[in-house]
Design a protein around this motif. Structure first.
Motif, PDB file in Angstrom:
ATOM      1  N   TYR A 113       0.845  -1.199   0.000  1.00 48.81           N
ATOM      2  CA  TYR A 113       0.000   0.000   0.000  1.00 48.81           C
ATOM      3  C   TYR A 113       0.879   1.246   0.000  1.00 48.81           C
ATOM      4  CZ  TYR A 113      -3.857  -3.146   0.885  1.00 48.81           C
ATOM      5  OH  TYR A 113      -4.785  -4.158   0.770  1.00 48.81           O
ATOM      6  N   PRO A 114       0.517   2.254  -0.817  1.00 49.37           N
ATOM      7  CA  PRO A 114       1.392   3.414  -1.006  1.00 49.37           C
ATOM      8  C   PRO A 114       1.346   4.455   0.103  1.00 49.37           C
ATOM      9  CG  PRO A 114      -0.562   3.631  -2.368  1.00 49.37           C
ATOM     10  CD  PRO A 114      -0.641   2.271  -1.735  1.00 49.37           C
ATOM     11  N   SER A 115       0.220   4.528   0.845  1.00 49.23           N
ATOM     12  CA  SER A 115       0.099   5.604   1.826  1.00 49.23           C
ATOM     13  C   SER A 115      -0.684   5.129   3.051  1.00 49.23           C
ATOM     14  CB  SER A 115      -0.609   6.816   1.210  1.00 49.23           C
ATOM     15  OG  SER A 115      -1.995   6.558   1.029  1.00 49.23           O
ATOM     16  N   THR A 116      -0.709   5.985   4.064  1.00 48.87           N
ATOM     17  CA  THR A 116      -1.408   5.642   5.304  1.00 48.87           C
ATOM     18  C   THR A 116      -2.906   5.479   5.074  1.00 48.87           C
ATOM     19  OG1 THR A 116      -1.636   7.983   5.869  1.00 48.87           O
ATOM     20  CG2 THR A 116       0.309   6.835   6.714  1.00 48.87           C
ATOM     21  N   LYS A 117      -3.466   6.193   4.115  1.00 48.96           N
ATOM     22  CA  LYS A 117      -4.896   6.086   3.852  1.00 48.96           C
ATOM     23  C   LYS A 117      -5.287   4.659   3.482  1.00 48.96           C
ATOM     24  CE  LYS A 117      -8.715   7.772   0.975  1.00 48.96           C
ATOM     25  NZ  LYS A 117      -9.223   6.396   0.735  1.00 48.96           N
ATOM     26  N   GLU A 118      -4.536   4.059   2.560  1.00 48.93           N
ATOM     27  CA  GLU A 118      -4.853   2.699   2.131  1.00 48.93           C
ATOM     28  C   GLU A 118      -4.641   1.692   3.262  1.00 48.93           C
ATOM     29  OE1 GLU A 118      -4.325   5.132  -1.392  1.00 48.93           O
ATOM     30  OE2 GLU A 118      -2.922   4.735   0.259  1.00 48.93           O
ATOM     31  N   VAL A 119      -3.627   1.934   4.087  1.00 49.54           N
ATOM     32  CA  VAL A 119      -3.386   1.027   5.217  1.00 49.54           C
ATOM     33  C   VAL A 119      -4.562   1.065   6.195  1.00 49.54           C
ATOM     34  CG1 VAL A 119      -1.933   0.588   7.235  1.00 49.54           C
ATOM     35  CG2 VAL A 119      -0.882   1.148   5.034  1.00 49.54           C
ATOM     36  N   ARG A 120      -4.982   2.265   6.554  1.00 45.12           N
ATOM     37  CA  ARG A 120      -6.115   2.388   7.465  1.00 45.12           C
ATOM     38  C   ARG A 120      -7.387   1.819   6.864  1.00 45.12           C
ATOM     39  NH1 ARG A 120      -6.808   7.936  10.664  1.00 45.12           N
ATOM     40  NH2 ARG A 120      -8.704   6.740  11.073  1.00 45.12           N
ATOM     41  N   ASP A 121      -7.603   2.065   5.577  1.00 46.05           N
ATOM     42  CA  ASP A 121      -8.795   1.534   4.916  1.00 46.05           C
ATOM     43  C   ASP A 121      -8.751   0.008   4.856  1.00 46.05           C
ATOM     44  OD1 ASP A 121      -9.810   4.044   4.581  1.00 46.05           O
ATOM     45  OD2 ASP A 121      -9.353   4.196   2.439  1.00 46.05           O
ATOM     46  N   TYR A 122      -7.562  -0.557   4.698  1.00 43.43           N
ATOM     47  CA  TYR A 122      -7.447  -2.026   4.689  1.00 43.43           C
ATOM     48  C   TYR A 122      -7.911  -2.609   6.020  1.00 43.43           C
ATOM     49  CZ  TYR A 122      -5.548  -6.697   5.000  1.00 43.43           C
ATOM     50  OH  TYR A 122      -5.432  -8.055   5.193  1.00 43.43           O
ATOM     51  N   PHE A 123      -7.389  -2.066   7.128  1.00 45.80           N
ATOM     52  CA  PHE A 123      -7.747  -2.613   8.432  1.00 45.80           C
ATOM     53  C   PHE A 123      -9.205  -2.306   8.785  1.00 45.80           C
ATOM     54  CE2 PHE A 123      -3.141  -2.879   8.756  1.00 45.80           C
ATOM     55  CZ  PHE A 123      -2.988  -4.141   9.329  1.00 45.80           C
ATOM     56  N   ALA A 124      -9.714  -1.162   8.313  1.00 43.42           N
ATOM     57  CA  ALA A 124     -11.138  -0.867   8.495  1.00 43.42           C
ATOM     58  C   ALA A 124     -11.995  -1.890   7.745  1.00 43.42           C
ATOM     59  CB  ALA A 124     -11.451   0.548   8.012  1.00 43.42           C
ATOM     60  N   TRP A 125     -11.556  -2.259   6.546  1.00 48.31           N
ATOM     61  CA  TRP A 125     -12.262  -3.270   5.747  1.00 48.31           C
ATOM     62  C   TRP A 125     -12.314  -4.607   6.462  1.00 48.31           C
ATOM     63  CZ3 TRP A 125      -9.194  -6.782   2.211  1.00 48.31           C
ATOM     64  CH2 TRP A 125     -10.031  -7.687   1.545  1.00 48.31           C
ATOM     65  N   ARG A 126     -11.172  -5.023   7.051  1.00 50.67           N
ATOM     66  CA  ARG A 126     -11.157  -6.310   7.742  1.00 50.67           C
ATOM     67  C   ARG A 126     -12.016  -6.276   9.006  1.00 50.67           C
ATOM     68  NH1 ARG A 126     -11.689  -8.597   4.552  1.00 50.67           N
ATOM     69  NH2 ARG A 126     -11.426 -10.550   5.701  1.00 50.67           N
ATOM     70  N   GLN A 127     -12.021  -5.150   9.731  1.00 54.66           N
ATOM     71  CA  GLN A 127     -12.850  -5.098  10.932  1.00 54.66           C
ATOM     72  C   GLN A 127     -14.328  -5.016  10.576  1.00 54.66           C
ATOM     73  OE1 GLN A 127     -12.600  -1.848  14.105  1.00 54.66           O
ATOM     74  NE2 GLN A 127     -11.907  -3.670  15.219  1.00 54.66           N
ATOM     75  N   ALA A 128     -14.673  -4.298   9.506  1.00 48.17           N
ATOM     76  CA  ALA A 128     -16.065  -4.265   9.051  1.00 48.17           C
ATOM     77  C   ALA A 128     -16.515  -5.663   8.644  1.00 48.17           C
ATOM     78  CB  ALA A 128     -16.212  -3.288   7.878  1.00 48.17           C
ATOM     79  N   ASP A 129     -15.619  -6.420   8.017  1.00 51.63           N
ATOM     80  CA  ASP A 129     -15.924  -7.795   7.640  1.00 51.63           C
ATOM     81  C   ASP A 129     -16.179  -8.650   8.872  1.00 51.63           C
ATOM     82  OD1 ASP A 129     -15.866  -9.851   5.347  1.00 51.63           O
ATOM     83  OD2 ASP A 129     -14.443 -10.739   6.770  1.00 51.63           O
ATOM     84  N   THR A 130     -15.419  -8.406   9.934  1.00 51.80           N
ATOM     85  CA  THR A 130     -15.617  -9.118  11.197  1.00 51.80           C
ATOM     86  C   THR A 130     -17.026  -8.887  11.721  1.00 51.80           C
ATOM     87  OG1 THR A 130     -13.278  -8.812  11.742  1.00 51.80           O
ATOM     88  CG2 THR A 130     -14.748  -9.416  13.547  1.00 51.80           C
ATOM     89  N   HIS A 131     -17.439  -7.630  11.742  1.00 55.48           N
ATOM     90  CA  HIS A 131     -18.771  -7.276  12.244  1.00 55.48           C
ATOM     91  C   HIS A 131     -19.868  -7.932  11.407  1.00 55.48           C
ATOM     92  CE1 HIS A 131     -22.344  -4.968  13.228  1.00 55.48           C
ATOM     93  NE2 HIS A 131     -22.403  -4.568  11.975  1.00 55.48           N
TER      94      HIS A 131
END
Length: 259
Positions: A134-152
């Motif tokens: 991932y090129p920037s902090t935005k994509e990193v945060r969005d990745y982990f947000a995606w995985r936690q949303a998937d958890t929910h």
């Protein structure tokens, strides 16, 4: 043997050095775990023992690889974030993927009986691994947000599904057909307020590395593993938490994770 006439075969090996200046995220994912969970009678919808075993394996990985600053786990998967400047194995993709995935797998097998002592392991579990840059902090945060949303999403569905089967007398086919308004079904039929379901199940597991002296101590930390001091480097600790990583607070209070 080096220097022989056969050494030319190395010329067929392709370079797989990962792009510098990017964030490495490695995800380890259970292979065939739907069958494994059935064959070993995992508790539905969530098996606390199996989840703690996953956490243990992830902690062993972070203890071994100090360049991993954050990990997030749900169900049969774990995602690991390396610090941006890491030069682990000279950033060779295959080397990183295979060593981390094999360590995670061996730890999972080795510690199985600590968490499921009366459940014999019938066959070897396996995990696959993949790396995304991932090129920037935005994509990193969005990745982990995606995985936690998937958890929910997955946990809400599974919690409702198994309530229908275990408490409501539905067949699995009927439960799938019924699942429309999951919150309403849980509360009206079974008196379950989803917001009161354990955060481990709703939000997954977060393993975060931080300096020992400055590490936060939120109330939702379950386990802390302290690393040994090496030379003049600051001591660090890896803490297991079950918290929100979608909103800003988690990241703003730990700016070193994305440095």
């Amino acid at each position: 043997m080096a220097g022989t006439k056969y050494a030319y075969v190395k010329n067929y090996e392709l370079s797989d050095v990962l792009l510098p200046g990017t964030y490495i995220v490695l995800r380890v994912d259970g292979h065939g775990f739907h069958k494994l969970s059935q064959d070993h009678d995992f508790t539905k919808p969530n098996d606390e023992r199996a989840l703690r075993l996953m956490d243990h394996a992830a902690q062993d990985v972070m203890d071994q690889y100090k360049d991993i600053v954050l990990a997030f786990g749900e169900s049969d998967e774990y995602s690991f974030l390396f610090k941006k400047s890491t030069m682990l194995y000279n950033r060779r993709k295959a080397k990183i993927v295979t060593t981390v995935t094999s360590l995670f797998t061996s730890s999972y097998v080795l510690n199985w009986y600590k968490y499921l002592p009366v459940t014999p392991l019938k066959y070897p579990p396996s995990f696959d691994g993949r790396i995304v840059l991932y090129p920037s902090t935005k994509e990193v945060r969005d990745y982990f947000a995606w995985r936690q949303a998937d958890t929910h999403i997955n946990n809400l569905y599974n919690t409702t599904f198994w309530a229908l089967v275990q408490q409501g007398g539905s067949t699995t086919t009927q439960a799938h057909e019924t699942l429309r308004s999951k919150h309403e079904i849980l509360f009206s039929r079974f008196g379950i307020n989803y917001n009161n379901v354990a955060e481990r199940y709703r939000k997954g597991s977060v393993l975060v590395r931080g300096q020992l002296m400055s590490l936060d101590a939120p109330v939702d930390i379950d386990v802390t593993v302290t690393t040994k001091k090496r030379g003049s480097k600051p001591r660090t600790a890896v803490s297991l938490m079950h918290c929100d990583i979608v909103e800003d607070h988690f990241w703003s209070t730990r700016p070193s994770l994305l440095e």
